[in-house]
Enzyme design. Structure first.
Site, mmCIF file in Angstrom:
data_model
loop_
_atom_site.group_PDB
_atom_site.id
_atom_site.type_symbol
_atom_site.label_atom_id
_atom_site.label_comp_id
_atom_site.label_asym_id
_atom_site.label_seq_id
_atom_site.Cartn_x
_atom_site.Cartn_y
_atom_site.Cartn_z
ATOM 1 N N ASP A 194 7.360 -15.926 24.395
ATOM 2 C CA ASP A 194 8.608 -16.246 24.876
ATOM 3 C C ASP A 194 9.167 -15.014 25.376
ATOM 4 O OD1 ASP A 194 11.229 -17.527 25.370
ATOM 5 O OD2 ASP A 194 12.024 -16.833 23.308
ATOM 6 N N GLY A 195 9.792 -15.330 26.331
ATOM 7 C CA GLY A 195 10.589 -14.263 27.502
ATOM 8 C C GLY A 195 11.659 -13.809 27.295
ATOM 9 N N GLU A 254 8.648 -14.877 31.168
ATOM 10 C CA GLU A 254 7.542 -15.886 30.299
ATOM 11 C C GLU A 254 6.511 -16.124 30.396
ATOM 12 O OE1 GLU A 254 9.596 -18.606 27.881
ATOM 13 O OE2 GLU A 254 11.408 -17.776 28.301
ATOM 14 N N ASP A 312 8.323 -22.237 24.730
ATOM 15 C CA ASP A 312 10.014 -22.962 24.983
ATOM 16 C C ASP A 312 10.345 -22.746 26.586
ATOM 17 O OD1 ASP A 312 10.760 -20.215 25.011
ATOM 18 O OD2 ASP A 312 12.423 -20.420 24.134
ATOM 19 N N HIS A 371 15.625 -21.932 20.727
ATOM 20 C CA HIS A 371 16.559 -21.410 19.745
ATOM 21 C C HIS A 371 17.481 -23.047 18.716
ATOM 22 C CE1 HIS A 371 17.533 -18.185 22.503
ATOM 23 N NE2 HIS A 371 16.585 -19.064 23.239
#
Length: 152
Positions: free
Chosen positions: A8-9, A52, A74, A129
């Site tokens: 993730d970023g 990301e 994501d 999330h």
């Protein structure tokens, strides 16, 4: 060796605010024991998309031999570039998009391609999330790295 990677970023004040990435690498050894490694780093001035990409780059660069990799992110920007053939098209067009404009983050796309090259990588999208434990952990690592720079 089979490895599962989650990345993730995050960026605060996107674009050009502090940002960070998080990655979780997992593999099961021959005795059935799960091994896990976490990576994160912050950058003072960046964008969410760059972070990301950096999460995937850092995770793949951390592998010390060719692996079968399932990489979960994501970021549709990241996953779709591989799964929908955007990268191949951009390369064919000398790093131009279908509208003729330049592809952003070419430096990181090229680095990501080099990092992925020795491996067999399957790219997967996971809704962010949404309670996925490893994705939530990566988000926490990324935001902590970004916030550490914002608060300094």
């Amino acid at each position: 060796m089979k490895v599962t990677i989650y990345t993730d970023g995050a960026a605060r004040g996107n674009p050009d605010g502090p940002g960070g990435y998080g990655a979780v690498l997992q593999y099961v050894d021959t005795k059935g024991v799960l091994h896990e490694k976490e990576l994160s780093k912050g950058f003072p001035k960046t964008t969410n998309n760059r972070m990301e990409l950096m999460g995937a780059i850092a995770a793949l660069e951390a592998l010390n031999r060719p692996c079968e990799v399932d990489l979960w992110s994501d970021s549709q920007y990241l996953v779709n570039a591989f799964e929908k053939g955007w990268l191949a098209s951009w390369q064919k067009k000398n790093w131009r998009k279908s509208d003729g404009g330049p592809v952003l983050n070419v430096d990181l796309w090229q680095r990501l391609l080099r990092a992925a090259e020795p491996h067999t990588v399957r790219w997967h999208w996971v809704r962010g999330h949404d309670g996925h434990p490893e994705n939530e952990r990566c988000d926490a690592l990324a935001t902590k790295a970004a916030d550490a720079l914002r608060d300094s």
